[in-house]
Scaffold this active site. Structure first.
Site, PDB file in Angstrom:
ATOM      1  N   ILE A  54       0.551  -1.472  -0.504  1.00 13.04           N
ATOM      2  CA  ILE A  54      -0.061   0.031   0.103  1.00 13.04           C
ATOM      3  C   ILE A  54       1.017   1.159  -0.010  1.00 13.04           C
ATOM      4  O   ILE A  54       0.195   2.171  -0.122  1.00 13.04           O
ATOM      5  CB  ILE A  54      -0.374  -0.261   0.695  1.00 13.04           C
ATOM      6  CG1 ILE A  54      -0.153   0.326   2.451  1.00 13.04           C
ATOM      7  CG2 ILE A  54      -1.680  -1.830   0.995  1.00 13.04           C
ATOM      8  CD1 ILE A  54      -0.977   0.086   3.903  1.00 13.04           C
ATOM      9  N   LYS A  55       2.159   1.026   0.216  1.00 11.37           N
ATOM     10  CA  LYS A  55       3.175   2.568  -0.231  1.00 11.37           C
ATOM     11  C   LYS A  55       3.346   3.061  -1.480  1.00 11.37           C
ATOM     12  O   LYS A  55       2.523   2.075  -2.671  1.00 11.37           O
ATOM     13  CB  LYS A  55       4.290   1.724   0.235  1.00 11.37           C
ATOM     14  CG  LYS A  55       4.694   1.124   2.212  1.00 11.37           C
ATOM     15  CD  LYS A  55       3.953   2.793   2.919  1.00 11.37           C
ATOM     16  CE  LYS A  55       4.219   2.535   4.514  1.00 11.37           C
ATOM     17  NZ  LYS A  55       3.716   1.318   5.153  1.00 11.37           N
TER      18      LYS A  55
END
Length: 389
Positions: free
Chosen positions: A184-185
């Site tokens: 999710i980065k």
């Protein structure tokens, strides 16, 4: 009704082909791609060194291990973070010394850091939240004022890859920065992380990079690539290390992502601006930081606060957004809210600023595949949900 996820990865055919190329090469674990990724990370961050690993968590714990920070030592950090930041301290037999965040801020209070330093303080672990850097120079001024420049400064920069501080990319301001490349980065390697730093002889180490590398591979003095060369099987174990090396599959994804990254950041900044334009006229909307003359976010999260709403009302907004198929989140639950930390004796009421930040925070979807129209739609639906509470 549109379905808006919270933060899917931005993967293109280029990343897929890079992984396929690694798979076809016959070398899928730590090898030449990982080495090149480290070089490219260091260049991007403007640092002397980068060490690629399988997570940011591993990076934090690796630093503590290699520097011999453990039981009996004190490490100052913030309760406003994900559990990984302080879990690594607990693993090392350290009870985290939590200090509150500043009022109306997600970032650690430098004055409280000053007050918390004792003769046993070995490190300060700050946390960059939502892509916004801590005021690194202010932390260094605290050490100078205390005459404790022996204290190691570690930045949990999991959120701030690509952010800027005083005109330079985050990565070399503290003694060590640790980035996350989780799915999710902003930049992903599926899982993954990296340490960046400048002084390879930190605290008198002969070769800190080499020590990080073998400690990330069970303490083995040869990596798999070297060990598999014909006739080169023999190796030694130098320390009770971990197993947290980055694979070439992960590095291949990261190398493509890094080439695309500046465009991805520009898109995130545009989305951030759309949210702020739509919500900026609402007196209940406390907009998140984006940039000033000192620093600029890398726009990892849009951490909106809903002025005047109680925690249960904020939760109701999240539920109503979910009913519209719009995923939102909260960053973060302060650590004393969790069973582990309550059982260790921490109390949320000791950190009133963290509690206040959490109680009405809502994170809106922010990812480089989101369109500007979709961001406008999310903001308008949020207005409907908040104003119907």
């Amino acid at each position: 009704m549109r379905k808006i996820p919270f933060s899917p990865p931005d993967i293109t055919e280029e990343e897929i082909e890079a992984v396929a190329e690694v798979l076809r090469s016959g070398w899928i674990t730590t090898g030449p791609n990982s080495a090149r990724f480290e070089q490219e990370l260091a260049y991007y961050c403007g640092t002397e060194q980068a060490v690629a690993l399988n997570s940011a968590t591993a990076g934090l714990e690796l630093i503590l291990k290699v520097l011999g920070i453990g039981e009996g030592d004190e490490v100052i950090t913030t309760p406003y973070t994900y559990a990984a930041t302080s879990n690594v301290l607990v693993h090392r037999g350290i009870m985290p010394t939590f200090v509150d965040v500043k009022r109306d801020s997600f970032l650690i209070d430098e004055q409280k850091v000053y007050e918390a330093i004792t003769p046993n303080t070995r490190a300060i672990m700050t946390v960059d939240i939502a892509g916004v850097p801590v005021d690194y120079d202010q932390i260094r001024e605290v050490l100078k004022a205390k005459d404790r420049q022996d204290i190691t400064l570690i930045s949990d920069s999991a959120h701030s890859f690509g952010a800027r501080y005083k005109g330079r990319k985050v990565g070399g301001q503290m003694d060590f920065h640790v980035f996350s490349f989780h799915a999710i980065k902003n930049l992903t390697t599926a899982e993954g992380g990296a340490i960046t730093y400048n002084n390879n002889r930190f605290q008198g180490k002969e070769d800190l990079y080499k020590e990080f590398k073998y400690t990330s591979l069970h303490g083995q003095n040869k990596d798999a690539f070297s060990k598999m060369q014909a006739g080169a099987w023999k190796y030694d174990i130098l320390t009770d290390g971990f197993k947290c090396n980055m694979t070439d599959i992960m590095a291949a994804i990261g190398r493509v992502q890094l080439r695309r990254y500046d465009d991805m950041l520009r898109k995130r900044a545009e989305l951030h601006q759309v949210y702020s334009q739509v919500l900026g006229g609402k007196d209940w909307a406390i907009l998140p930081f984006d940039k000033n003359e000192v620093m600029e976010s890398c726009y990892h999260l849009y951490t909106l606060r809903l002025k005047g709403l109680r925690e249960d009302q904020r939760d109701r907004v999240i539920q109503k957004m979910g009913e519209k198929d719009i995923a939102t989140n909260v960053h973060f639950m302060p650590l004393p809210m969790f069973t582990l930390y309550r059982n260790l004796g921490y109390r949320l009421e000791d950190y009133p600023n963290a509690q206040a930040q959490y109680a009405n925070e809502i994170s809106l979807p922010l990812y480089s595949k989101l369109t500007l129209d979709e961001a406008e739609y999310v903001a308008e639906e949020l207005i409907d949900c908040v104003e119907s509470i």
